[in-house]
Write an enzyme that holds these catalytic residues in place. Sequence first.
Site, PDB file in Angstrom:
ATOM      1  N   GLY A  77      -5.742   2.506   4.585  1.00  0.00           N
ATOM      2  CA  GLY A  77      -5.295   3.854   4.217  1.00  0.00           C
ATOM      3  C   GLY A  77      -5.830   4.913   5.160  1.00  0.00           C
ATOM      4  N   ARG A 141      -1.859  -2.509   6.809  1.00  0.00           N
ATOM      5  CA  ARG A 141      -2.760  -3.258   5.935  1.00  0.00           C
ATOM      6  C   ARG A 141      -2.728  -4.776   6.186  1.00  0.00           C
ATOM      7  NH1 ARG A 141      -5.344  -0.189   2.262  1.00  0.00           N
ATOM      8  NH2 ARG A 141      -4.369   1.718   1.465  1.00  0.00           N
ATOM      9  N   ASP A 172     -13.013  -4.280   3.461  1.00  0.00           N
ATOM     10  CA  ASP A 172     -12.304  -5.527   3.780  1.00  0.00           C
ATOM     11  C   ASP A 172     -12.032  -5.646   5.280  1.00  0.00           C
ATOM     12  OD1 ASP A 172     -12.272  -6.467   1.236  1.00  0.00           O
ATOM     13  OD2 ASP A 172     -10.315  -5.617   0.732  1.00  0.00           O
ATOM     14  N   LYS A 198     -14.621   3.562   7.512  1.00  0.00           N
ATOM     15  CA  LYS A 198     -13.582   4.513   7.099  1.00  0.00           C
ATOM     16  C   LYS A 198     -13.185   4.284   5.652  1.00  0.00           C
ATOM     17  CE  LYS A 198      -9.986   3.231   6.148  1.00  0.00           C
ATOM     18  NZ  LYS A 198      -8.732   2.549   5.781  1.00  0.00           N
ATOM     19  N   THR A 199     -12.975   5.260   4.885  1.00  0.00           N
ATOM     20  CA  THR A 199     -12.201   5.270   3.640  1.00  0.00           C
ATOM     21  C   THR A 199     -12.523   6.526   2.841  1.00  0.00           C
ATOM     22  OG1 THR A 199     -11.612   4.226   1.554  1.00  0.00           O
ATOM     23  CG2 THR A 199     -13.829   3.744   2.319  1.00  0.00           C
ATOM     24  N   ILE A 200     -11.458   7.172   2.382  1.00  0.00           N
ATOM     25  CA  ILE A 200     -11.682   8.368   1.555  1.00  0.00           C
ATOM     26  C   ILE A 200     -12.376   7.969   0.257  1.00  0.00           C
ATOM     27  CG2 ILE A 200      -9.706   9.677   2.451  1.00  0.00           C
ATOM     28  CD1 ILE A 200      -8.350   8.978  -0.357  1.00  0.00           C
ATOM     29  N   ASP A 201     -12.240   6.687  -0.149  1.00  0.00           N
ATOM     30  CA  ASP A 201     -12.763   6.247  -1.442  1.00  0.00           C
ATOM     31  C   ASP A 201     -14.291   6.361  -1.539  1.00  0.00           C
ATOM     32  OD1 ASP A 201     -10.139   5.613  -1.777  1.00  0.00           O
ATOM     33  OD2 ASP A 201     -10.408   3.443  -1.766  1.00  0.00           O
ATOM     34  N   MET A 246      -7.312   9.907  -6.530  1.00  0.00           N
ATOM     35  CA  MET A 246      -7.331   8.623  -5.816  1.00  0.00           C
ATOM     36  C   MET A 246      -8.756   8.109  -5.686  1.00  0.00           C
ATOM     37  SD  MET A 246      -5.080   8.087  -2.441  1.00  0.00           S
ATOM     38  CE  MET A 246      -3.420   7.468  -2.618  1.00  0.00           C
ATOM     39  N   GLU A 307      -8.647   7.134 -10.413  1.00  0.00           N
ATOM     40  CA  GLU A 307      -7.460   6.276 -10.305  1.00  0.00           C
ATOM     41  C   GLU A 307      -7.641   4.884 -10.940  1.00  0.00           C
ATOM     42  OE1 GLU A 307      -4.714   5.603  -6.511  1.00  0.00           O
ATOM     43  OE2 GLU A 307      -6.663   4.693  -6.210  1.00  0.00           O
ATOM     44  N   TYR A 420      -2.556  11.451  -1.765  1.00  0.00           N
ATOM     45  CA  TYR A 420      -1.999  11.552  -0.414  1.00  0.00           C
ATOM     46  C   TYR A 420      -2.205  12.943   0.176  1.00  0.00           C
ATOM     47  CZ  TYR A 420      -0.173   7.106  -1.859  1.00  0.00           C
ATOM     48  OH  TYR A 420      -0.106   5.808  -2.306  1.00  0.00           O
ATOM     49  N   GLU A 421      -2.349  13.945  -0.694  1.00  0.00           N
ATOM     50  CA  GLU A 421      -2.554  15.333  -0.220  1.00  0.00           C
ATOM     51  C   GLU A 421      -3.807  15.459   0.638  1.00  0.00           C
ATOM     52  OE1 GLU A 421      -2.043  14.324  -3.226  1.00  0.00           O
ATOM     53  OE2 GLU A 421      -0.522  15.535  -4.216  1.00  0.00           O
ATOM     54  N   GLY A 422      -4.791  14.570   0.389  1.00  0.00           N
ATOM     55  CA  GLY A 422      -6.085  14.745   1.070  1.00  0.00           C
ATOM     56  C   GLY A 422      -6.334  13.759   2.190  1.00  0.00           C
ATOM     57  N   ARG A 423      -5.521  12.697   2.240  1.00  0.00           N
ATOM     58  CA  ARG A 423      -5.876  11.617   3.171  1.00  0.00           C
ATOM     59  C   ARG A 423      -5.663  11.974   4.640  1.00  0.00           C
ATOM     60  NH1 ARG A 423      -3.802   5.802   1.337  1.00  0.00           N
ATOM     61  NH2 ARG A 423      -1.967   6.573   2.405  1.00  0.00           N
TER      62      ARG A 423
HETATM   63  P1  FBP Z   1      -8.447   2.289   2.067  1.00  0.00           P
HETATM   64  O1  FBP Z   1      -9.364   1.561   1.134  1.00  0.00           O
HETATM   65  O2  FBP Z   1      -7.658   1.396   2.917  1.00  0.00           O
HETATM   66  O3  FBP Z   1      -9.177   3.336   2.863  1.00  0.00           O
HETATM   67  O4  FBP Z   1      -7.366   3.078   1.185  1.00  0.00           O
HETATM   68  C1  FBP Z   1      -7.666   4.120   0.365  1.00  0.00           C
HETATM   69  C2  FBP Z   1      -6.538   4.483  -0.585  1.00  0.00           C
HETATM   70  O5  FBP Z   1      -6.149   5.817  -0.338  1.00  0.00           O
HETATM   71  C3  FBP Z   1      -6.932   4.298  -2.049  1.00  0.00           C
HETATM   72  O6  FBP Z   1      -7.645   5.407  -2.534  1.00  0.00           O
HETATM   73  C4  FBP Z   1      -5.601   4.105  -2.712  1.00  0.00           C
HETATM   74  O7  FBP Z   1      -5.717   3.404  -3.921  1.00  0.00           O
HETATM   75  C5  FBP Z   1      -4.826   3.320  -1.691  1.00  0.00           C
HETATM   76  O8  FBP Z   1      -5.396   3.657  -0.431  1.00  0.00           O
HETATM   77  C6  FBP Z   1      -3.352   3.622  -1.692  1.00  0.00           C
HETATM   78  O9  FBP Z   1      -2.724   2.735  -0.852  1.00  0.00           O
HETATM   79  P2  FBP Z   1      -1.366   2.991  -0.068  1.00  0.00           P
HETATM   80  O10 FBP Z   1      -1.702   3.817   1.117  1.00  0.00           O
HETATM   81  O11 FBP Z   1      -0.952   1.635   0.348  1.00  0.00           O
HETATM   82  O12 FBP Z   1      -0.430   3.687  -0.998  1.00  0.00           O
END
Ligand code: FBP
Length: 547
Positions: A77, A141, A172, A198-201, A246, A307, A420-423
């Site tokens: 993501g 992915r 992963d 990396k990951t916004i999570d 998210m 989420e 998605y607004e923040g990614r």
């Molecule tokens: P990553 O773990 O790959 O960084 O993804 C984060 C994320 O934005 C999650 O918060 C969300 O559940 C998922 O990706 C959404 O996936 P997709 O981009 O496939 O809709």
Amino acid sequence: MTKSALQIARAAYQPKLPQALKGAVVAKEGEPTQSVADQEAIKALFPNTYGMPLIQFVEGEAVEFPAINVGVILSGGQAPGGHNVISGLFDGIKKLNKDSKLYGFILGPGGLVDHNYKELTAEIIDEYRNTGGFDIIGSGRTKLEKEEQFEKGYEIIKELGIKALVIIGGDDSNTNACVLAEYYAAKNYGVQVIGCPKTIDGDLKNEMIETSFGFDTACKTYAEVIGNIQRDCNSARKYWHFIKLMGRSASHIALECALQVQPNICIVSEEVEAKEMSLDDVVTYIAQVVADRAAAGNNFGTVLIPEGLIEFIPAMKRLIAELNDFLAHNGAEFAMIKKSQQREYIIKHLSEANAAIYASLPEGVARQLSLDRDPHGNVQVSLIETEKLLSEMVATKLAAWKEEGKYVGKFAAQHHFFGYEGRCAAPSNFDADYCYSLGYTASMLIANGKTGYMSSVRNTTAPAAEWIAGGVPITMMMNMERRHGEMKPVIQKALVKLDGAPFQKFAACREAWAKETAYVYPGPIQYFGPTEVCDEPTKTLQLEQAK
Ligand code: FBP
């Protein structure tokens, strides 16, 4: 291409680097490392990359480096700052030798396997400095985990004369980067593999990785809009806003946003699981806050929902598991059944306990649970509208309380999902600096011949000049976990720690925030201005690192 005034000004921003990276550097090696758990098993699986020392870069003497070719991959993501990791990496390898080259693999790890790439020239890099998104090369992915993929990748690596591959991804993808590093080392291919967190999570973090990039900007973006909603809410005084955020499994984003905006309610999945709360417990908790506020004349409020909540409610987890199994075996028969009879069909076939829970769910949510399956046959929980599920169930409970004379008030809900607004937001100064430093550090790890390392930048609540740059062996972050029925080496995912400072701070405040209207309105990310406005790290980092 037309650009906004901010885009133009932002392109000229020079990310801040740790002092030690400003000139020539030397790698200082620490003690040998161990994996966080299952040492024997991990050591056996990674004989070439296990136990390597921690690395810290300190100021050193300038040395001449030969030109190198490097490949870069964006995996998973989007997260704000990815372009700065790439520009930091580019500047780093060019500083080592101006004839070095950077190749970007297109649309994620699949680009390596399919030999889909482009050279990233200075002209291209300059277009993307300090911008959000991953569009410079795109992301994907595809999992890099099979030997054929490693070999296919090696073909193009050889052809392009690539000496090192940088994989920018989450837990992963970095696990896979480590497996790839080990594979190429075992084969003596002379290809180094370096990971970047990396990951916004925010769930790729540990003792040596303080935060994953993108978390800062994404949370600030969500906090801005939640703040705006809270101001609207406090002006109109007629709605309860149910806001899903998210973050996949972990609740770091919801918790960070709660610390920034002080909502009336924030649910933390990890706490729900630890307290073995049922869906009804969660609904009752929310309804009670709504009723108490109504009693004080406040028929409005905000609720933040992570989420992944559904999967952390033990009873829901069991229901989803049985549904997955049931539909995997009876999917064809189920598909033949009329839509109007599907709910009854499922209720009839589930075990008593799960049938009762399924029957209690609102129609729309029940349908979602029985329909959308991902390629592995699992429910796509992110598609479940938890915010609607909770508000509908709260409305039903409040109606019952009204009948019993336990509640007097009005309840009207609005629903939001921020993700998605923040990614792909333009990276905050923190992420712009942090990412650039991570990329630059990756180039130094490459120059020092390292493989199987993750680029690490620490001391991140101090000014950037005092940040500590280095590398952490990825095997150090690993343990063995059951995945698809098999024990696999993986990087430990960091969930919210209930005894950690951020959750403790929230827990100490939440009762007051529920009653009072203590909203904070953080406002938009500021890119230019006083440092206390522009460079503030997340509350999570500040609380975790408070001395
Ligand atoms: P990553 O773990 O790959 O960084 O993804 C984060 C994320 O934005 C999650 O918060 C969300 O559940 C998922 O990706 C959404 O996936 P997709 O981009 O496939 O809709």
